[in-house]
Design a protein around this motif. Structure first.
Motif, short mmCIF file in Angstrom:
data_model
loop_
_atom_site.label_atom_id
_atom_site.label_comp_id
_atom_site.label_asym_id
_atom_site.label_seq_id
_atom_site.Cartn_x
_atom_site.Cartn_y
_atom_site.Cartn_z
N GLY A 109 83.36 -4.45 52.68
CA GLY A 109 83.59 -4.29 50.99
C GLY A 109 84.00 -5.79 50.80
N GLU A 110 83.85 -6.97 51.38
CA GLU A 110 83.91 -8.36 51.18
C GLU A 110 83.03 -8.94 50.00
N LYS A 111 83.72 -9.15 49.12
CA LYS A 111 83.07 -9.72 48.01
C LYS A 111 82.11 -11.23 47.80
N HIS B 45 61.89 7.53 58.49
CA HIS B 45 61.93 6.91 60.07
C HIS B 45 63.16 7.94 60.75
N TYR B 46 63.48 8.71 59.70
CA TYR B 46 64.63 9.98 60.61
C TYR B 46 64.19 11.44 60.01
N PRO B 47 63.29 11.88 60.51
CA PRO B 47 62.81 13.28 60.12
C PRO B 47 64.21 14.29 59.80
N ALA B 48 65.05 14.21 60.55
CA ALA B 48 66.37 14.91 60.37
C ALA B 48 67.03 15.25 59.09
N LEU B 49 66.65 13.88 58.15
CA LEU B 49 67.07 13.68 56.90
C LEU B 49 66.12 14.29 55.84
N ASP B 50 65.00 14.92 56.29
CA ASP B 50 64.04 15.51 55.36
C ASP B 50 64.94 16.45 54.22
N SER B 51 65.73 17.15 54.78
CA SER B 51 66.36 18.21 53.81
C SER B 51 67.46 17.83 53.12
N TYR B 52 67.69 16.55 53.03
CA TYR B 52 68.62 15.99 52.16
C TYR B 52 68.03 15.52 50.80
N GLU B 53 68.62 16.10 49.83
CA GLU B 53 68.09 15.65 48.37
C GLU B 53 69.19 15.05 47.53
N ILE B 54 68.78 14.30 46.58
CA ILE B 54 69.92 13.58 45.91
C ILE B 54 70.94 14.54 45.12
N LYS B 55 72.17 14.42 45.18
CA LYS B 55 73.03 15.18 44.36
C LYS B 55 73.69 14.53 43.36
N SER B 56 74.14 13.13 43.36
CA SER B 56 74.85 12.43 42.23
C SER B 56 74.68 11.04 42.72
N GLU B 57 74.92 10.13 41.48
CA GLU B 57 74.91 8.94 41.56
C GLU B 57 76.28 8.39 40.91
N ASN B 58 76.39 7.31 41.28
CA ASN B 58 77.58 6.47 40.41
C ASN B 58 77.43 4.92 40.59
N LEU B 59 77.74 4.12 39.45
CA LEU B 59 77.99 2.78 39.51
C LEU B 59 79.30 2.40 39.55
N LEU B 60 79.76 1.64 40.67
CA LEU B 60 80.97 1.36 41.09
C LEU B 60 81.47 0.00 40.72
N THR B 61 82.74 0.01 40.31
CA THR B 61 83.39 -1.35 40.09
C THR B 61 83.85 -1.93 41.54
N TYR B 62 84.11 -3.24 41.54
CA TYR B 62 84.52 -3.70 42.88
C TYR B 62 85.71 -3.23 43.44
N GLU B 63 86.69 -2.70 42.37
CA GLU B 63 87.85 -2.11 42.88
C GLU B 63 87.70 -0.79 43.35
N GLN B 64 86.66 -0.27 42.62
CA GLN B 64 86.37 1.24 43.39
C GLN B 64 85.76 1.06 44.72
N LEU B 65 84.73 0.27 44.80
CA LEU B 65 84.11 -0.22 46.14
C LEU B 65 85.33 -0.38 47.29
N GLN B 66 86.24 -1.10 46.92
CA GLN B 66 87.35 -1.66 47.93
C GLN B 66 88.20 -0.13 48.30
N LYS B 67 88.38 0.61 47.29
CA LYS B 67 89.03 2.02 47.43
C LYS B 67 88.11 2.92 48.53
#
Length: 452
Positions: A175-177, A244-266
């Motif tokens: 998490g270095e800036k 490259h990873y067939p085991a990940l085929d069943s994973y579908e997007i659930k949510s997305e977020n834009l983070l501040t640097y402070e949130q990234l650090q947390k």
């Protein structure tokens, strides 16, 4: 002074030899920040300050590792692996950028941002964990082989999608800036509610120089259109990784977020993701951080039992022989007194060749005897025993005399080139040219060799 890191009691872990060196490293960082903010300070001053920081960092690691060994600290191997990543990969990469840019303000800021973030984060978590004051956040470090696979995938994707020639700065980004950043999180899930979290950390100028140019946007900073394009591109990037990873085929997007640097650090203060890779793309820094759910769901390897032992061993040996036949890697020995230069060339070529290194003429001879290389990259300007003398030693031994030698030189003056060419080496390379040109030169050399 805009940036300053004052020593606080919370940084103490209660071990004098460690706390003393921590305080010294903080002081050095503060001085470097002061130098970087004064344009009148010469490159030499900043260069010497960084050398001083590196010297004390190495001293601190040695003392801290000795202390951990003395108390039989259970997390010793993981902790040492983090040290090794910083001293063998992160610092050499940052030093290379400094040298290539002539200690530009941007490269100095990269150095200070990454080193300061690493120092503070490491002190507050991993160093405090030594005395039981906290819990290590690197509990799930992946095996080096697994991390190396992801490194190669991402480097290839950056080349394929953006035409960027990238190299790894750190296998353990914390998490270095690094400059103005843009942080984006994606969460994927399965029907069984299993989650896969991914965080992208982009240096703003990287997005301006790639996504912005694709959009023909001449803005010098991020805007709404660039951010939306980045979101879409990041999702495409993940889909390419999933291939490259067939085991990940069943994973579908659930949510997305834009983070501040402070949130990234947390996020990083709670738990460190198994994948956390930091890259220099040449256009800006980029970090990819993710869980590793595919490791949990991979199909198990075949268990060897009495009834299948001979068949499985035969198949293994057959596949191993086929791999050797299909891809017999050439061996290259790098001989250079600079550990930074050795590390840089080794990183550049290790995905294509078997690499060995030596820091002096004598260690080179020893290495050649133990593991004869197909090519020697030899620094011409080494102290004590220079490249000319090393080449004479190699040619004086009948078993080594026919090994091709390419000289490495930091200067291309007429005088030096005359001295090099009269020795009739297989070639010479300037250390200052583009890394990809070095790689191409060596590739072309081996192609010519194969035609003889």
């Amino acid at each position: 002074m805009q940036n300053q890191f004052i020593w606080q009691d919370r940084f103490n872990i209660g071990v004098d030899v460690i706390d003393k060196e921590h305080k010294k490293l903080f002081k050095i960082i503060n001085r470097l920040f002061a130098f970087s903010e004064q344009e009148s300070k010469s490159q030499w001053v900043c260069q010497e300050g960084i050398k001083y920081f590196k010297k004390h960092t190495m001293k601190h690691f040695t003392e801290e590792e000795a202390y951990m060994a003395s108390i039989d600290y259970p997390g010793f191997e993981t902790h040492r692996r983090l040290h090794d990543n910083f001293r063998k990969k992160t610092l050499p990469s940052l030093e290379r950028e400094l040298m290539q840019t002539g200690y530009s303000l941007e490269s100095v800021n990269h150095f200070l941002g990454v080193c300061t973030g690493w120092l503070i984060g490491h002190t507050l978590t991993e160093d405090r964990a030594i005395t039981g004051k906290t819990i290590s956040k690197y509990e799930n470090l992946l095996p080096e082989e697994e991390s190396a696979v992801m490194r190669r995938i991402i480097i290839n994707l950056l080349k394929d999608m953006f035409q960027l020639d990238s190299h790894v700065i750190s296998d353990h980004y914390g998490g270095e800036k690094f400059g103005n950043g843009f942080y984006y999180r994606l969460v994927y899930t399965t029907e069984k509610k299993e989650e896969w979290e991914i965080i992208f950390a982009f240096e703003e100028k990287l997005l301006v120089n790639t996504i912005g140019k694709m959009l023909h946007d001449e803005s010098s900073s991020l805007n709404v259109m660039m951010v939306n394009a980045t979101r879409y591109t990041a999702r495409q990037f993940v889909e390419r990784i999933k291939e490259h990873y067939p085991a990940l085929d069943s994973y579908e997007i659930k949510s997305e977020n834009l983070l501040t640097y402070e949130q990234l650090q947390k996020v990083f203060s709670i738990k460190h993701p198994p994948y956390s890779l930091l890259f220099d793309t040449g256009e800006g820094y980029f970090a990819f951080c993710a869980d590793a759910p595919h490791l949990k769901s991979n199909e198990p390897v075949v268990s060897i039992k009495a009834e299948n032992a001979m068949a499985e061993i035969s198949n293994y040996l057959k596949e191993n022989d086929e791999n050797k036949t299909e891809n017999p890697l050439k061996k290259i020995l790098i001989v250079d007194d600079s550990s930074t230069m050795r590390a840089a060339i080794k990183e550049l070529l290790s995905d294509t060749y078997q690499m060995a290194e030596a820091s002096s003429g004598l260690s080179a001879i020893r290495s050649i005897i133990l593991n004869r290389p197909d090519l020697i990259l030899l620094d011409y300007e080494m102290p004590v025993c220079d490249g000319h003398q090393v080449l004479e030693m190699i040619r004086s031994e009948q078993d080594m005399a026919d090994i091709p030698v390419i000289f490495l030189t930091g200067k291309a003056t007429k005088e030096i080139l005359q001295k090099i060419l009269v020795l009739k080496p297989a070639g010479y390379l300037l250390k200052t040219i583009n890394p990809e040109e070095i790689k191409k030169y060596i590739g072309d050399f081996f192609k010519k060799q194969s035609k003889k």
